[in-house]
Design a protein around this motif. Sequence first.
Motif, PDB file in Angstrom:
ATOM      1  N   HIS A 176     -37.731  45.779 -65.490  1.00 23.08           N
ATOM      2  CA  HIS A 176     -37.423  44.452 -64.712  1.00 23.08           C
ATOM      3  C   HIS A 176     -36.072  43.948 -64.812  1.00 23.08           C
ATOM      4  O   HIS A 176     -35.513  44.444 -65.770  1.00 23.08           O
ATOM      5  CB  HIS A 176     -38.397  43.189 -65.170  1.00 23.08           C
ATOM      6  CG  HIS A 176     -38.397  42.163 -64.512  1.00 23.08           C
ATOM      7  ND1 HIS A 176     -38.375  42.194 -63.260  1.00 23.08           N
ATOM      8  CD2 HIS A 176     -37.966  40.716 -64.800  1.00 23.08           C
ATOM      9  CE1 HIS A 176     -38.259  40.732 -62.915  1.00 23.08           C
ATOM     10  NE2 HIS A 176     -37.929  39.912 -63.774  1.00 23.08           N
ATOM     11  N   ARG A 177     -35.699  43.694 -63.697  1.00 21.45           N
ATOM     12  CA  ARG A 177     -34.230  43.313 -63.787  1.00 21.45           C
ATOM     13  C   ARG A 177     -33.303  42.436 -64.458  1.00 21.45           C
ATOM     14  O   ARG A 177     -32.220  42.412 -64.809  1.00 21.45           O
ATOM     15  CB  ARG A 177     -33.720  43.240 -62.204  1.00 21.45           C
ATOM     16  CG  ARG A 177     -34.426  41.949 -61.646  1.00 21.45           C
ATOM     17  CD  ARG A 177     -33.733  41.605 -60.059  1.00 21.45           C
ATOM     18  NE  ARG A 177     -34.660  40.247 -59.921  1.00 21.45           N
ATOM     19  CZ  ARG A 177     -35.439  40.291 -58.972  1.00 21.45           C
ATOM     20  NH1 ARG A 177     -35.686  41.481 -58.073  1.00 21.45           N
ATOM     21  NH2 ARG A 177     -36.094  39.336 -58.407  1.00 21.45           N
ATOM     22  N   SER A 178     -34.438  41.474 -65.108  1.00 20.32           N
ATOM     23  CA  SER A 178     -33.748  40.443 -66.103  1.00 20.32           C
ATOM     24  C   SER A 178     -34.589  40.280 -67.178  1.00 20.32           C
ATOM     25  O   SER A 178     -35.804  41.168 -67.313  1.00 20.32           O
ATOM     26  CB  SER A 178     -33.600  39.162 -65.199  1.00 20.32           C
ATOM     27  OG  SER A 178     -34.814  38.672 -65.009  1.00 20.32           O
ATOM     28  N   ASP A 179     -34.394  39.387 -68.071  1.00 20.23           N
ATOM     29  CA  ASP A 179     -35.741  38.943 -68.986  1.00 20.23           C
ATOM     30  C   ASP A 179     -36.469  37.691 -68.742  1.00 20.23           C
ATOM     31  O   ASP A 179     -37.179  37.001 -69.406  1.00 20.23           O
ATOM     32  CB  ASP A 179     -35.026  38.895 -70.349  1.00 20.23           C
ATOM     33  CG  ASP A 179     -33.996  37.750 -70.533  1.00 20.23           C
ATOM     34  OD1 ASP A 179     -33.882  36.967 -69.313  1.00 20.23           O
ATOM     35  OD2 ASP A 179     -33.294  37.679 -71.442  1.00 20.23           O
ATOM     36  N   ASN A 180     -36.485  37.328 -67.375  1.00 19.13           N
ATOM     37  CA  ASN A 180     -36.949  36.144 -66.708  1.00 19.13           C
ATOM     38  C   ASN A 180     -37.988  36.666 -65.693  1.00 19.13           C
ATOM     39  O   ASN A 180     -37.815  37.284 -64.880  1.00 19.13           O
ATOM     40  CB  ASN A 180     -35.964  35.418 -65.950  1.00 19.13           C
ATOM     41  CG  ASN A 180     -36.418  33.977 -65.789  1.00 19.13           C
ATOM     42  OD1 ASN A 180     -37.350  33.753 -66.112  1.00 19.13           O
ATOM     43  ND2 ASN A 180     -35.465  33.103 -65.064  1.00 19.13           N
ATOM     44  N   GLU A 201     -36.382  45.800 -70.239  1.00 19.41           N
ATOM     45  CA  GLU A 201     -35.692  44.421 -69.367  1.00 19.41           C
ATOM     46  C   GLU A 201     -34.149  44.780 -69.072  1.00 19.41           C
ATOM     47  O   GLU A 201     -33.458  45.728 -69.470  1.00 19.41           O
ATOM     48  CB  GLU A 201     -35.634  43.121 -70.276  1.00 19.41           C
ATOM     49  CG  GLU A 201     -37.121  42.856 -70.406  1.00 19.41           C
ATOM     50  CD  GLU A 201     -37.262  41.423 -71.642  1.00 19.41           C
ATOM     51  OE1 GLU A 201     -36.357  41.173 -72.094  1.00 19.41           O
ATOM     52  OE2 GLU A 201     -38.636  41.265 -71.837  1.00 19.41           O
ATOM     53  N   HIS A 202     -33.661  44.109 -68.068  1.00 18.99           N
ATOM     54  CA  HIS A 202     -32.360  44.151 -67.499  1.00 18.99           C
ATOM     55  C   HIS A 202     -32.035  45.515 -67.056  1.00 18.99           C
ATOM     56  O   HIS A 202     -30.930  46.214 -67.271  1.00 18.99           O
ATOM     57  CB  HIS A 202     -31.255  43.850 -68.743  1.00 18.99           C
ATOM     58  CG  HIS A 202     -31.422  42.479 -69.275  1.00 18.99           C
ATOM     59  ND1 HIS A 202     -31.145  41.357 -68.706  1.00 18.99           N
ATOM     60  CD2 HIS A 202     -31.935  42.145 -70.326  1.00 18.99           C
ATOM     61  CE1 HIS A 202     -31.230  40.110 -69.473  1.00 18.99           C
ATOM     62  NE2 HIS A 202     -31.888  40.617 -70.498  1.00 18.99           N
ATOM     63  N   SER A 203     -33.176  46.061 -66.252  1.00 18.39           N
ATOM     64  CA  SER A 203     -32.849  47.288 -65.915  1.00 18.39           C
ATOM     65  C   SER A 203     -33.327  47.568 -64.389  1.00 18.39           C
ATOM     66  O   SER A 203     -34.536  46.806 -64.049  1.00 18.39           O
ATOM     67  CB  SER A 203     -33.717  48.432 -66.447  1.00 18.39           C
ATOM     68  OG  SER A 203     -33.002  48.619 -67.822  1.00 18.39           O
ATOM     69  N   ASP A 222     -28.411  49.678 -66.356  1.00 20.95           N
ATOM     70  CA  ASP A 222     -28.549  48.261 -67.082  1.00 20.95           C
ATOM     71  C   ASP A 222     -27.742  47.352 -66.470  1.00 20.95           C
ATOM     72  O   ASP A 222     -26.682  47.437 -65.844  1.00 20.95           O
ATOM     73  CB  ASP A 222     -27.962  48.449 -68.557  1.00 20.95           C
ATOM     74  CG  ASP A 222     -28.290  47.144 -69.429  1.00 20.95           C
ATOM     75  OD1 ASP A 222     -27.964  46.075 -68.982  1.00 20.95           O
ATOM     76  OD2 ASP A 222     -28.861  47.345 -70.724  1.00 20.95           O
ATOM     77  N   THR A 223     -28.482  46.171 -66.013  1.00 22.67           N
ATOM     78  CA  THR A 223     -27.817  44.924 -65.115  1.00 22.67           C
ATOM     79  C   THR A 223     -26.708  44.366 -65.894  1.00 22.67           C
ATOM     80  O   THR A 223     -26.135  43.606 -65.265  1.00 22.67           O
ATOM     81  CB  THR A 223     -28.953  43.998 -64.414  1.00 22.67           C
ATOM     82  OG1 THR A 223     -29.615  43.386 -65.660  1.00 22.67           O
ATOM     83  CG2 THR A 223     -29.866  44.629 -63.614  1.00 22.67           C
ATOM     84  N   ARG A 224     -26.752  44.461 -67.148  1.00 22.21           N
ATOM     85  CA  ARG A 224     -25.651  43.680 -68.011  1.00 22.21           C
ATOM     86  C   ARG A 224     -24.327  44.539 -68.069  1.00 22.21           C
ATOM     87  O   ARG A 224     -23.316  44.243 -68.051  1.00 22.21           O
ATOM     88  CB  ARG A 224     -26.054  43.369 -69.130  1.00 22.21           C
ATOM     89  CG  ARG A 224     -27.422  42.212 -69.140  1.00 22.21           C
ATOM     90  CD  ARG A 224     -28.012  42.176 -70.361  1.00 22.21           C
ATOM     91  NE  ARG A 224     -28.548  43.507 -70.894  1.00 22.21           N
ATOM     92  CZ  ARG A 224     -29.641  43.480 -71.824  1.00 22.21           C
ATOM     93  NH1 ARG A 224     -29.693  42.329 -72.628  1.00 22.21           N
ATOM     94  NH2 ARG A 224     -29.928  44.608 -72.123  1.00 22.21           N
TER      95      ARG A 224
END
Length: 313
Positions: A176-180, A201-203, A222-224
């Motif tokens: 999932h692209r975030s942890d939300n 997460e964040h991927s 990693d989106t961050r």
Amino acid sequence: MSDKKIENVIIIGSGPAGLTSAVYSARANLEPLMIEGEEAGGQLMITTEVENYPGFEHGITGPDLISVMRKQAERFGTRFITRNVTKVDFSSRPFKVYVGNDLYEAKTVIISTGASAKLLGLPSEKQYMSRGVSACATCDGAFFRNMEVGVVGGGDTAMEEANFLTRFASKVYIIHRSDNFRASKIMLDRAKKNPKIEFIEHSVVEEVLGDGKSINAVKMRDTRTNEVNEKKLQGLFIAIGHRPNTKLFEGILDMNEAGYLVTKAGSTYTNVDGVFAAGDVQDPIYRQAITAAGSGCMASIDSERWLEANEGH
């Protein structure tokens, strides 16, 4: 104005819902006209093995199932136009259905335009569709026994698919692209409690990797940090939702907030008298070939009874 006859029923769309309604309408001597679209057959056309459709004990491929249904509809007198409907006008009777400049008129219309799985839009995802990449865990989960698979998404669908896949796969990663997460708390908790499920997460998936025949890994970013890494996987399930094919009917027929056509409970009636909807275009819940076929049968019977009551057919 056209001097063409006014059809008893025009069926728009040609998946299991449309083809089943065609079989029933044709056997009722309504001589249905099916405008099947240029990509006829619907979602089953991108499904390899269908093992859960009753009557095929050894399974059947999606395209073969559609082909058998189509021949059956044709045998009873269904006529087919393999083009896309470009516009409809349901404001007066007979209803008008346009295919480019050609106008067709009908006393009743059955809409079975289906839905399309939302995909990531990667060329490699398309390349490996049905070769490790799938948009339906209930359809394809059993092909991934004792394998490691990924599920992309953060909603209830993704949690549901991941939980279902743990019956077969040795390990399921939810990417999932975030942890939300959009998923409901109960679905998210269930996935988090499942020992076979791990969250990444964040991927986001950047590319599907494979040997040309089947997938063996995915490239994730990693989106961050924008760092890219590879994860060995033998299957990837895209669970970011479905989009009903209802653009044609915007402002004409009632839809829910996700764009699915709304039908009256226990029937296939839309808000326009004489227009019926069947299959995935009005079903955000089950979305199976067999339920689509069942509602196609309902739509045909509803339209036939409507014709008897209103047209004395």
